[in-house]
Design an enzyme around this catalytic site. Structure first.
Site, PDB file in Angstrom:
ATOM      1  N   CYS A  41       0.841  -1.216   0.000  1.00  0.00           N
ATOM      2  CA  CYS A  41       0.000   0.000   0.000  1.00  0.00           C
ATOM      3  C   CYS A  41       0.870   1.258   0.000  1.00  0.00           C
ATOM      4  CB  CYS A  41      -0.888   0.042   1.236  1.00  0.00           C
ATOM      5  SG  CYS A  41      -1.999  -1.346   1.386  1.00  0.00           S
TER       6      CYS A  41
HETATM    7  C1  BEZ Z   1       0.640  -4.688   2.031  1.00  0.00           C
HETATM    8  O1  BEZ Z   1       0.246  -3.610   1.597  1.00  0.00           O
HETATM    9  O2  BEZ Z   1       1.778  -5.071   1.823  1.00  0.00           O
HETATM   10  C2  BEZ Z   1      -0.290  -5.558   2.850  1.00  0.00           C
HETATM   11  C3  BEZ Z   1      -1.590  -5.233   3.022  1.00  0.00           C
HETATM   12  C4  BEZ Z   1      -2.423  -6.026   3.773  1.00  0.00           C
HETATM   13  C5  BEZ Z   1      -1.923  -7.164   4.360  1.00  0.00           C
HETATM   14  C6  BEZ Z   1      -0.606  -7.483   4.179  1.00  0.00           C
HETATM   15  C7  BEZ Z   1       0.222  -6.682   3.439  1.00  0.00           C
END
Ligand code: BEZ
Length: 266
Positions: free
Chosen positions: A91
């Site tokens: 994200c």
């Molecule tokens: C990420 O953005 O890397 C992520 C989002 C939700 C759960 C695990 C990782």
């Protein structure tokens, strides 16, 4: 901000009442007690989000203050994109990349709005990190959707998390992209799992294709990019196409190309 209950034009997350043969009307405010963990998980609660359907309206808290989503869109195009959680790695890279493309979205008349399933204080702290890591200045609002109201309204959830909601606690929000036009119609939906980051170039490419199609009455072939040849749709005869477009090339009677240089450059 006005309460959810007092804004009848806004989707209220309430029980659905369906007049015989008519559209469903959601008239009562969302009641946490009515649903398991407060989530609107039943089919009756989840509006159908189809290409061409009106993007459901909602009220939300964002990093730029309270918004009414339809008023936020106003007469622009908009992109609503969701994230599973603040301070997560994929994200963070995505929001930094979208922030850097501010000018590209602006050129196309597209308002950006993100969503992440945490509160405003967390968003504010996270934005500082995003800006530092990606060397950018994130300027679009991010919806604070810690109660997942918008995530469920837009079906930004993973089936596995819904099925396992009791063991797993809160459901993650997936990576959804909704492209919405000035008439508030949903024009494109992309759904990515939490594990896979999106492609900002693809988001801009489909916005270009949609806007060009609307302006010029053409469609776009596989892997089309701005400047490539475009397709004359089947609804236009070759005779009419030759009057309307320059340089019509007929590969088959049902497959006609014309120049992509249709003066739609940004
Ligand atoms: C990420 O953005 O890397 C992520 C989002 C939700 C759960 C695990 C990782």
């Amino acid at each position: 901000m006005a309460s959810y209950a007092s804004r009848s034009f806004v989707h209220s997350f309430g029980p659905t009442f369906r007049a015989r043969g008519g559209p469903s009307l959601r008239t009562k405010p969302f009641s946490l007690a009515r649903y398991t963990r407060g989530y609107a998980t039943s089919a009756a609660e989840q509006p159908r989000l189809r290409l061409g359907s009106t993007a459901p309206n909602f009220l939300a808290k964002t990093t730029h203050g309270d918004i009414d989503f339809h008023k936020f869109i106003d007469n622009s195009w908009a992109i609503l994109f969701s994230h599973p959680a603040d301070f997560t790695p994929v994200c963070t890279t995505e929001l930094g990349a979208f922030a850097k493309l501010k000018d590209e979205f602006e050129k196309r008349g597209v308002k950006m709005i993100g969503l992440s399933a945490n509160g405003l204080n967390s968003h504010d702290e996270w934005i500082k990190d995003i800006n530092e890591i990606s060397k950018t200045n994130l300027q679009f609002p991010i919806i604070a959707d810690s109660d997942r109201k918008v995530a469920f309204l837009y079906d930004m959830v993973d089936q596995q998390d819904l099925d396992n909601i009791d063991e797993k606690g809160v459901a993650y929000t997936i990576r959804s992209v909704f492209i919405i036009d000035p008439a508030k119609k949903i024009r494109l939906i992309m759904l990515y799992p939490a594990s896979t980051g999106r492609n900002t170039a693809e988001v801009l490419r489909v916005i270009d294709a949609l806007q060009l199609g609307d302006k010029k009455g053409v469609t776009t072939p596989i892997n089309w990019e701005m400047g490539d040849d475009v397709i004359v749709p089947p609804s236009v005869s070759t005779e009419d196409a030759k009057k309307k477009f320059a340089d019509v090339k007929e590969v088959r009677p049902y497959l006609r190309f014309t120049t992509g240089n249709l003066n739609n450059s940004h």
